[in-house]
Design an enzyme around this catalytic site. Structure first.
Site, mmCIF file in Angstrom:
data_model
loop_
_atom_site.group_PDB
_atom_site.id
_atom_site.type_symbol
_atom_site.label_atom_id
_atom_site.label_comp_id
_atom_site.label_asym_id
_atom_site.label_seq_id
_atom_site.Cartn_x
_atom_site.Cartn_y
_atom_site.Cartn_z
ATOM 1 N N TYR A 152 0.820 -1.218 0.000
ATOM 2 C CA TYR A 152 0.000 0.000 0.000
ATOM 3 C C TYR A 152 0.856 1.270 0.000
ATOM 4 C CZ TYR A 152 -4.216 -2.728 1.016
ATOM 5 O OH TYR A 152 -5.267 -3.610 0.956
ATOM 6 N N ASP A 190 -3.727 -18.019 1.557
ATOM 7 C CA ASP A 190 -4.850 -18.698 0.890
ATOM 8 C C ASP A 190 -5.468 -19.734 1.819
ATOM 9 O OD1 ASP A 190 -2.304 -19.715 0.583
ATOM 10 O OD2 ASP A 190 -2.612 -20.543 -1.411
ATOM 11 N N ASP A 210 -11.880 -8.219 7.131
ATOM 12 C CA ASP A 210 -13.276 -8.103 6.691
ATOM 13 C C ASP A 210 -13.944 -9.475 6.642
ATOM 14 O OD1 ASP A 210 -13.229 -5.392 6.503
ATOM 15 O OD2 ASP A 210 -13.932 -5.300 4.427
ATOM 16 N N ASP A 242 -6.068 -6.477 5.452
ATOM 17 C CA ASP A 242 -7.218 -5.719 4.966
ATOM 18 C C ASP A 242 -8.334 -6.694 4.571
ATOM 19 O OD1 ASP A 242 -8.846 -3.798 3.930
ATOM 20 O OD2 ASP A 242 -7.492 -3.123 2.362
ATOM 21 N N LYS A 279 2.785 -15.263 2.656
ATOM 22 C CA LYS A 279 2.785 -15.942 1.355
ATOM 23 C C LYS A 279 4.254 -16.229 1.053
ATOM 24 C CE LYS A 279 0.494 -17.381 -2.283
ATOM 25 N NZ LYS A 279 -0.397 -18.557 -2.225
#
Ligand code: NAD
Length: 358
Positions: free
Chosen positions: A135, A222, A250, A246, A190
């Site tokens: 980001y 994943d 959620d 992020d 990852k």
């Protein structure tokens, strides 16, 4: 204990008012100072985060934040949009750790889209690094490709990066939080594909040596996304980078059924923090007195625990929220047949009453 109160836009003013009632019902000497933020500040001062608001936030021990935004500001240039106020506060207060508990209250089990047995008793904490990762990494932009699959074509690129101190400090937050809970940290990465996240895994493993009493497991993102809906109760504390956090926070939020129940905290190295509900300003229901104030009330409890060192007061608020849910009171977003529908103000009043009775 000085608190900057920034209600913001939409339902922000309605829900923060209820959280303040609850704070004022506690026997604490709190100094509360209000300021405008977001669209409300843009209307009054031409900027979503005026200097006066920023200075107040910087001088406070904690910021109690409602929500910002409205569709009517969507056409403003990016730097003037209400949401920029949150980014500005994060940046200036150096808030690098975002903590989001996902708790499924017994009384709200039916509100989740998952089977009750999967989420009854769920209590996990997602810790997201907030200031680094893809980001904010430089360079980024658009250019004409000189290599890759289509040399000469227009392309866009971002840079994923983390420095060792950035990973170390969020790792400490996670291990210390786990010590106060079930003593288990799942670090999500990852590492099988990304250099940045192999490094993340190495640093987590190194910092873990200082916390032998806490269990550390590593999990690919994943798989973590899958496990969160398959067996979420296996987790205690999840720590991850900005991008994965992020998305996963959620996902975890939805496990509990309603976004109106979810508090969040963003902390800096001095435990100064910004406390806000996980939801937005909900322009669709603003001004109707129907918004659920519990996420904001629970954010105030997090503020007492993490920034103001008042864990007993935090616990009293959390118990009062449980009590009103047990009484069957529900705002529209968590309503189910057989319970009693109440508005924003009645819900706040009920929490205050439960608090006084405790
Ligand atoms: P939202 O979270 O505001 O609303 C999503 C849905 O959830 C809506 O149907 C809303 O009515 C409902 N909802 C949200 N909070 C609720 C509550 N406390 N009680 C009952 N129902 C609730 O997200 P959105 O609609 O995508 O965004 C609306 C505005 O909020 C946009 O301008 C967006 O940019 C902004 N936003 C701000 C923040 C923030 O201030 N931190 C976060 C997300 C979105």
């Amino acid at each position: 204990m000085k608190i900057a109160v920034l209600p913001g836009d939409g339902i922000g003013t309605e829900i923060v008012a209820e959280a303040l009632k609850v704070l004022q019902a506690l026997d604490l000497s709190l100094e509360l100072e209000h300021a405008l933020v977001g669209g409300a500040a843009y209307e009054a001062h031409g900027h979503p985060l005026p200097d006066s608001t920023l200075r107040l936030a910087q001088a406070a021990d904690a910021v109690l934040f409602g929500a910002v935004g409205d569709w009517k500001y969507d056409r403003l240039e990016r730097s003037l949009r209400p949401e920029q106020a949150i980014l500005g506060l994060r940046k200036h207060l150096k808030l690098f750790a975002n903590l989001r508990p996902a708790i499924c209250y017994q009384q709200l089990v039916a509100a989740s889209s998952l089977k009750p047995e999967l989420i009854a008793g769920l209590d996990i904490l997602i810790i997201r690094e907030l200031t680094g990762d893809i980001y904010f990494g430089q360079p980024r932009g658009r250019r004409v490709a000189t290599d890759g699959h289509f040399p000469g074509a227009e392309e866009a690129f971002d840079t994923m990066r983390y420095s060792k101190p950035e990973i170390e400090r969020i790792a400490h937050v996670a291990f210390q939080a786990a010590r106060k809970r079930q003593k288990k940290v799942t670090s999500v990465d990852k590492a099988n594909v990304l250099e940045t996240f192999q490094f993340w895994r190495d640093v987590l493993t190194e910092v873990h040596q200082q916390y032998p009493d806490v269990e550390l497991e590593h999990m690919y993102v994943d798989n973590a996304a899958m496990q969160l809906v398959r067996a979420p109760k296996k987790f205690d504390v999840i720590v991850t980078g900005n991008l994965f956090g992020d998305i996963l926070s959620d996902e975890a939020a939805m496990l509990t059924g309603s976004i109106g129940m979810l508090p969040s905290a963003s902390l800096n190295a001095r435990n100064q923090g910004l406390f806000e509900p996980s939801h937005g300003s909900a322009p669709d229901i603003a001004g109707q007195g129907v918004a659920n104030p519990l996420a904001t009330i629970l954010s105030a409890a997090m503020m007492l625990r993490f920034s103001l060192n008042q864990p007993a007061a935090a616990q009293r608020i959390e118990a009062a929220v449980q009590a009103v849910l047990a009484q069957g009171l529900r705002t529209a977003d968590i309503f189910s047949p057989g319970s009693t529908r109440v508005g924003t103000r009645e819900m706040g009043d009920a929490v205050v009453k439960a608090l006084r009775a405790s």
